[in-house]
Design a protein around this motif. Structure first.
Motif, PDB file in Angstrom:
ATOM      1  N   ARG A 504      40.861  48.510  25.321  1.00 15.63           N
ATOM      2  CA  ARG A 504      39.493  49.112  26.019  1.00 15.63           C
ATOM      3  C   ARG A 504      38.306  48.821  25.149  1.00 15.63           C
ATOM      4  NH1 ARG A 504      43.296  53.326  28.180  1.00 15.63           N
ATOM      5  NH2 ARG A 504      42.887  54.648  26.245  1.00 15.63           N
ATOM      6  N   GLU A 505      38.642  49.265  24.102  1.00 12.09           N
ATOM      7  CA  GLU A 505      37.252  49.214  23.328  1.00 12.09           C
ATOM      8  C   GLU A 505      36.792  47.597  23.135  1.00 12.09           C
ATOM      9  OE1 GLU A 505      34.245  51.082  20.627  1.00 12.09           O
ATOM     10  OE2 GLU A 505      35.928  51.499  22.146  1.00 12.09           O
ATOM     11  N   ALA A 506      37.978  46.737  23.047  1.00 12.18           N
ATOM     12  CA  ALA A 506      37.462  45.402  22.954  1.00 12.18           C
ATOM     13  C   ALA A 506      36.852  44.821  24.369  1.00 12.18           C
ATOM     14  CB  ALA A 506      38.654  44.519  22.634  1.00 12.18           C
ATOM     15  N   VAL A 507      37.218  45.556  25.396  1.00 13.97           N
ATOM     16  CA  VAL A 507      36.728  45.094  26.730  1.00 13.97           C
ATOM     17  C   VAL A 507      35.313  45.522  26.749  1.00 13.97           C
ATOM     18  CG1 VAL A 507      36.779  45.608  29.113  1.00 13.97           C
ATOM     19  CG2 VAL A 507      38.787  44.932  27.951  1.00 13.97           C
ATOM     20  N   ARG A 508      34.992  46.909  26.140  1.00 13.47           N
ATOM     21  CA  ARG A 508      33.575  47.407  26.343  1.00 13.47           C
ATOM     22  C   ARG A 508      32.571  46.370  25.556  1.00 13.47           C
ATOM     23  NH1 ARG A 508      36.578  52.409  25.389  1.00 13.47           N
ATOM     24  NH2 ARG A 508      36.414  53.673  27.348  1.00 13.47           N
ATOM     25  N   GLU A 509      33.174  46.086  24.377  1.00 15.54           N
ATOM     26  CA  GLU A 509      32.363  44.912  23.587  1.00 15.54           C
ATOM     27  C   GLU A 509      32.222  43.594  24.275  1.00 15.54           C
ATOM     28  OE1 GLU A 509      32.594  43.000  19.166  1.00 15.54           O
ATOM     29  OE2 GLU A 509      33.564  44.799  19.500  1.00 15.54           O
ATOM     30  N   HIS A 510      33.382  43.429  25.040  1.00 18.33           N
ATOM     31  CA  HIS A 510      32.976  41.871  25.649  1.00 18.33           C
ATOM     32  C   HIS A 510      31.957  42.360  27.004  1.00 18.33           C
ATOM     33  CE1 HIS A 510      34.125  38.549  28.282  1.00 18.33           C
ATOM     34  NE2 HIS A 510      34.075  39.395  29.299  1.00 18.33           N
ATOM     35  N   GLN A 511      32.085  43.523  27.356  1.00 21.16           N
ATOM     36  CA  GLN A 511      30.966  43.915  28.313  1.00 21.16           C
ATOM     37  C   GLN A 511      29.649  43.838  28.029  1.00 21.16           C
ATOM     38  OE1 GLN A 511      32.726  47.502  29.874  1.00 21.16           O
ATOM     39  NE2 GLN A 511      33.103  46.246  31.845  1.00 21.16           N
ATOM     40  N   GLN A 512      29.327  44.149  26.979  1.00 24.08           N
ATOM     41  CA  GLN A 512      28.077  44.106  25.986  1.00 24.08           C
ATOM     42  C   GLN A 512      27.670  42.638  25.982  1.00 24.08           C
ATOM     43  OE1 GLN A 512      28.359  46.366  22.565  1.00 24.08           O
ATOM     44  NE2 GLN A 512      28.683  48.522  23.857  1.00 24.08           N
ATOM     45  N   ASN A 513      28.679  41.882  25.555  1.00 21.48           N
ATOM     46  CA  ASN A 513      28.295  40.553  25.355  1.00 21.48           C
ATOM     47  C   ASN A 513      28.180  39.548  26.743  1.00 21.48           C
ATOM     48  OD1 ASN A 513      28.529  40.991  22.681  1.00 21.48           O
ATOM     49  ND2 ASN A 513      30.742  40.278  22.648  1.00 21.48           N
ATOM     50  N   ARG A 514      28.574  40.106  27.956  1.00 20.12           N
ATOM     51  CA  ARG A 514      28.611  39.382  28.997  1.00 20.12           C
ATOM     52  C   ARG A 514      27.347  38.713  29.463  1.00 20.12           C
ATOM     53  NH1 ARG A 514      31.217  42.572  34.006  1.00 20.12           N
ATOM     54  NH2 ARG A 514      33.053  41.992  33.141  1.00 20.12           N
ATOM     55  N   GLY A 515      27.242  37.780  29.710  1.00 20.88           N
ATOM     56  CA  GLY A 515      26.004  37.086  30.507  1.00 20.88           C
ATOM     57  C   GLY A 515      25.853  37.537  31.737  1.00 20.88           C
ATOM     58  N   SER A 516      24.545  37.344  32.026  1.00 19.66           N
ATOM     59  CA  SER A 516      24.149  37.586  33.648  1.00 19.66           C
ATOM     60  C   SER A 516      24.578  36.587  34.566  1.00 19.66           C
ATOM     61  CB  SER A 516      22.506  37.874  33.608  1.00 19.66           C
ATOM     62  OG  SER A 516      21.682  36.650  33.260  1.00 19.66           O
ATOM     63  N   ARG A 517      24.725  37.049  35.890  1.00 22.32           N
ATOM     64  CA  ARG A 517      25.068  36.074  36.814  1.00 22.32           C
ATOM     65  C   ARG A 517      23.949  36.015  37.936  1.00 22.32           C
ATOM     66  NH1 ARG A 517      29.785  33.747  38.823  1.00 22.32           N
ATOM     67  NH2 ARG A 517      29.764  33.359  40.884  1.00 22.32           N
ATOM     68  N   ARG A 518      23.915  34.560  38.378  1.00 22.54           N
ATOM     69  CA  ARG A 518      22.797  34.283  39.520  1.00 22.54           C
ATOM     70  C   ARG A 518      23.323  34.672  40.634  1.00 22.54           C
ATOM     71  NH1 ARG A 518      20.247  28.435  37.580  1.00 22.54           N
ATOM     72  NH2 ARG A 518      19.655  29.137  35.102  1.00 22.54           N
ATOM     73  N   THR A 519      22.638  35.319  41.666  1.00 27.85           N
ATOM     74  CA  THR A 519      22.879  34.952  43.237  1.00 27.85           C
ATOM     75  C   THR A 519      23.010  33.870  43.711  1.00 27.85           C
ATOM     76  OG1 THR A 519      20.654  35.923  43.878  1.00 27.85           O
ATOM     77  CG2 THR A 519      22.230  37.652  43.214  1.00 27.85           C
ATOM     78  N   ARG A 520      23.599  33.799  44.794  1.00 32.21           N
ATOM     79  CA  ARG A 520      23.902  32.581  45.607  1.00 32.21           C
ATOM     80  C   ARG A 520      22.532  32.330  46.064  1.00 32.21           C
ATOM     81  NH1 ARG A 520      28.954  32.189  49.221  1.00 32.21           N
ATOM     82  NH2 ARG A 520      29.884  31.362  47.224  1.00 32.21           N
ATOM     83  N   SER A 521      22.217  31.216  46.291  1.00 25.57           N
ATOM     84  CA  SER A 521      20.908  30.529  46.910  1.00 25.57           C
ATOM     85  C   SER A 521      20.790  30.934  48.322  1.00 25.57           C
ATOM     86  CB  SER A 521      20.639  29.237  46.638  1.00 25.57           C
ATOM     87  OG  SER A 521      21.773  28.380  47.446  1.00 25.57           O
ATOM     88  N   ALA A 522      19.518  31.432  48.666  1.00 26.31           N
ATOM     89  CA  ALA A 522      19.665  32.052  50.230  1.00 26.31           C
ATOM     90  C   ALA A 522      19.950  30.938  51.186  1.00 26.31           C
ATOM     91  CB  ALA A 522      18.123  32.360  50.475  1.00 26.31           C
ATOM     92  N   TYR A 523      19.524  29.633  51.006  1.00 21.83           N
ATOM     93  CA  TYR A 523      19.664  28.824  52.008  1.00 21.83           C
ATOM     94  C   TYR A 523      21.213  28.353  52.047  1.00 21.83           C
ATOM     95  CZ  TYR A 523      20.650  24.905  48.504  1.00 21.83           C
ATOM     96  OH  TYR A 523      21.122  24.093  47.572  1.00 21.83           O
ATOM     97  N   LEU A 524      21.675  28.560  51.067  1.00 27.43           N
ATOM     98  CA  LEU A 524      23.256  27.964  51.297  1.00 27.43           C
ATOM     99  C   LEU A 524      23.925  28.949  51.682  1.00 27.43           C
ATOM    100  CD1 LEU A 524      25.644  26.006  50.366  1.00 27.43           C
ATOM    101  CD2 LEU A 524      25.580  27.148  48.070  1.00 27.43           C
ATOM    102  N   ALA A 525      23.737  30.338  51.403  1.00 29.06           N
ATOM    103  CA  ALA A 525      24.370  31.456  51.981  1.00 29.06           C
ATOM    104  C   ALA A 525      24.181  31.406  53.764  1.00 29.06           C
ATOM    105  CB  ALA A 525      23.762  32.896  51.553  1.00 29.06           C
ATOM    106  N   SER A 526      23.113  31.304  53.928  1.00 29.93           N
ATOM    107  CA  SER A 526      22.689  31.158  55.661  1.00 29.93           C
ATOM    108  C   SER A 526      23.734  30.032  56.226  1.00 29.93           C
ATOM    109  CB  SER A 526      21.415  31.006  55.766  1.00 29.93           C
ATOM    110  OG  SER A 526      20.786  29.909  55.302  1.00 29.93           O
ATOM    111  N   ALA A 527      23.617  28.979  55.532  1.00 27.12           N
ATOM    112  CA  ALA A 527      24.280  27.785  55.739  1.00 27.12           C
ATOM    113  C   ALA A 527      25.698  28.136  55.937  1.00 27.12           C
ATOM    114  CB  ALA A 527      23.969  26.594  55.330  1.00 27.12           C
TER     115      ALA A 527
END
Length: 742
Positions: A504-527
């Protein structure tokens, strides 16, 4: 045997004079008071003690009778009697009586010869009691009471407000980890993480530590300085005053080599004696100091630390290079010009964009991990080396549904089908018989069709079992499957993570290292939404309810007839990591989505049309243990799908749980009984009436889902739905189904 008293009384009682001709009988309560209070009084003499012993021996019938030991329960007698080969009450009374007599000896040890009468042996010990032995006994009792009070206070403190690692362990043993608050759980994991870091540092020191050599403490070691003519330098030779045995000599040679020296024979031309030769006087002195204790080779320790730091630097450089390549490829994929004029092209664009976003997030995670490795601020992840290690933490988090409290240590969990296949192939071969029997014993103790290997000896046994199978080229598919089951456990071992709190302590450290995630583009989501008419993914809460109905367990073989984008199978895999399943999906784009998300093996063809799908043609197919489904509703397809699913259930244990449209039941109430309204009955189509009659005939049950259950779907829709639950072997009571829902 111990002589600590086993009673806890209240009032004190005075000892009677041993010289009395007819001493009054001693009751069991009086004996309790004597050992709890009277004997602790400074005024109680050795003669008083002997007199009390004589009265107790004369009162055996009273003490062991129905008003004494005989009225106690078996559990109470066991506490007084201690160990005994029999648990009959009469025997326990006798053992307790002997233990009471032994308490009078006040001796720290107690022994007697075979054939001697126990009472006579105790009397001999009691005659030796003096004022000094009484005082020593009282002091030991007081020290024991103080230690007990301290232990009691420690336990009370731990249960009220744990602060140290030991207090947290006491708390978890008594109340369990679930009783810890979030802050306490974090603190506990932090303390266990600190302990793990200390353990790793100690391992480094142990590698550079030269152990004391037994058998040389009484020898005289002398350091002699000589000039080495061939190397033209001074050397220091440690000589021994006498010869040693072969084993001791080999240990000394190993210790000398670890200090940079070696054994040298006598060399007469230069008058150099035989001994252990070193290039530095300091090393020779360290070698001599091995007579007194272990020695740390500082040079070796510096080399080990430098090697560890170099490995970290190499890992950081590898992560930086890898993340750069991942970002370059992902950005190129996102920038590609894709047409969205057909369902297939929309699907391909969706898969490509999701893969690119996953890659960008992992690239950010690797970059952050590399930065912490270089800054030496990584505690639990200081041994992370590969991208698969970071992906393992992501997988464990997904299995736990993002809740750290649900994280489980990834012990190898192996299907008994694979173990049985290997055992059948190699069980009678030379060198495999005993190994197979040990594996079979573990299989007999398993719950369900999965064996969990939780200790290092058990895992070593599994590895040896697989090695034998590979040696004999037996059951390669099963061996490869077991290797996959062990993959996560091996990664934890490489990262030196040995327990759930450390994980659990290692996972907490991994969460601090985790990169951000982009959202799906609007035109593709609607399609994407526009290309999926009639497709409504199953909400997570509905899937959990379906799992409760089906009573899913690891090791089951189950089917999802209309897999869609994998909403049901994803939830099942997050809770049950070792199930086997089949998926059926008619839409090509959704099949590709299942492949892309790793929910179906790339090397296997997925069935397309469920109404043409028939697994009964497979060799050895006995039926599915469970079927979970959310079929399409248009044109009564849900009715057709449910009736076809029923044919594929296992004859004795198969259970089906499926979402169906409320319209398939006409105007039925929540219990599934026929509506009384004749007009409503007339409005039911022939297909729906036949389905209702068929469901009652097979003993099925149904329960109405709450209004708006599918508003939580990825594509919200307000549609009335039910769950049908059908057992192939026995009917499902509607009341039982309603109880599960509650």
């Amino acid at each position: 045997m111990t002589t600590e008293p086993l009673f806890d009384g209240a009032a004190a009682g005075a000892a009677q004079d041993g010289a009395a001709a007819s001493p009054a009988p001693v009751t069991f309560e009086e004996l309790r008071r004597y050992f709890t209070e009277t004997i602790m009084h400074e005024t109680t003499t050795a003669d008083d003690h002997r007199a009390m012993f004589a009265r107790v021996v004369a009162s055996e019938a009273t003490i062991t009778g129905k008003e004494g030991l005989g009225k106690l329960k078996v559990a109470q007698l066991k506490r007084i009697a201690g160990y005994g080969p029999s648990e009959r009450k009469a025997d326990l009374v006798r053992y307790a009586w002997h233990n009471l007599l032994q308490d009078f000896t006040l001796a720290s040890t107690f022994s007697y010869s075979f054939g001697e009468k126990f009472e006579a042996v105790c009397a001999r010990y009691v005659e030796r009691v003096t004022a000094e032995s009484l005082a020593d006994y009282r002091e030991r009792r007081r020290a024991s009471d103080r230690a007990a009070d301290e232990r009691r206070a420690t336990i009370e403190k731990a249960l009220e407000n744990p602060e140290t690692e030991e207090e947290f362990k006491i708390f978890c043993r008594v109340k369990g980890e679930a009783a810890l608050t979030d802050e306490q759980l974090r603190r506990y994991d932090e303390l266990r993480g600190d302990h793990a870091v200390t353990r790793r540092e100690k391992e480094l020191v142990d590698k550079a530590t030269i152990r004391r050599v037994d058998g040389v403490a009484t020898l005289t070691m002398e350091i002699v300085k000589r000039h080495h003519s061939r190397r033209d330098c001074d050397v220091w030779i440690v000589t021994l005053s006498e010869r040693v045995g072969r084993a001791t000599f080999e240990e000394l040679c190993i210790a000398a080599r670890r200090l940079g020296g070696n054994y040298a024979r006598e060399w007469r031309p230069t008058n150099s004696p035989a001994g252990f030769m070193f290039d530095e006087e300091e090393k020779a002195e360290q070698f001599v100091a091995l007579q007194q204790g272990d020695q740390v080779n500082e040079d070796r320790l510096d080399q080990i630390v430098a090697h560890r730091d170099q490995i970290r630097e190499n890992a950081a450089e590898h992560f930086d290079n890898l993340s750069g390549r991942m970002i370059e490829r992902a950005e190129a994929s996102l920038a590609a010009d894709r047409k969205l004029n057909t369902p297939r092209r929309v699907h391909l664009a969706t898969v490509a964009e999701d893969k690119a976003h996953d890659a960008l997030q992992m690239a950010g995670t690797l970059t952050n991990t590399a930065a912490r490795l270089r800054a030496r601020t990584s505690r639990m992840l200081d041994r992370i080396r590969w991208r698969t290690h970071a992906e393992t933490f992501e997988t464990l988090l997904r299995w736990a549904d993002g809740d750290l409290r649900k994280i489980e240590f990834p012990y190898p969990r192996v299907s008994t089908y694979n173990l049985e296949e290997i055992a059948e192939r190699i069980g009678k071969r030379d060198g495999c018989v005993m190994l197979t029997r040990r594996i079979e014993r573990l299989m007999r103790g398993a719950q369900g069709r999965v064996v969990t290997f939780r200790t290092p000896p058990e895992v070593e046994l599994l590895e040896a079992f697989c090695r034998k199978a590979r040696l004999h080229r037996a059951a390669p598919r099963a061996v490869e499957s077991i290797r996959g089951d062990m993959a996560y456990w091996k990664r934890m071992r490489l990262m030196r993570i040995a327990s759930v709190p450390e994980l659990r302590e290692a996972v907490r450290e991994h969460q601090q290292n985790r990169g951000s995630r982009r959202t799906r583009s609007a035109y593709l989501a609607s399609a994407l939404e526009a290309q999926l008419p009639g497709f409504f993914p199953t909400p997570r809460d509905v899937v959990k309810l379906m799992l409760a109905y089906v009573q899913m367990e690891d090791g089951m073989f189950w089917l999802e007839p209309e897999a869609g984008m994998g909403h049901i199978v994803t939830v099942v895999r997050s809770f049950f990591k070792r199930t086997r399943y089949d998926l059926v999906e008619i839409r090509e784009r959704l099949r590709a989505e299942l492949y892309a998300r790793g929910l179906w093996d790339e090397g296997r063809e997925m069935a397309r049309d469920f109404m043409a799908f028939d697994p009964r043609t497979r060799a050895g197919f006995e039926g599915y243990d469970a079927i979970l489904a959310n079929p399409p509703f248009e044109g009564g397809q849900d009715i057709e799908h449910v009736r076809r699913m029923y044919d594929f259930l296992h004859e004795s244990r198969g259970r089906l749980v499926s979402v169906v449209s409320e319209s398939s039941f006409g105007n039925l109430d929540d219990e599934g009984e026929q509506a009384a309204d004749a007009e409503a009955e007339e409005r039911l189509t022939a297909k729906k009436r036949e389905f209702r009659q068929w469901l009652a005939g097979v003993g099925g049950a149904s329960v109405k889902l709450p209004d708006g259950a599918f508003l939580a779907s990825d594509r919200p829709v307000n549609v009335a739905t039910r769950l049908v639950v059908i057992d192939r072997a026995a009917p499902v009571a509607a009341s039982a189904a309603a109880q599960v829902a509650a």
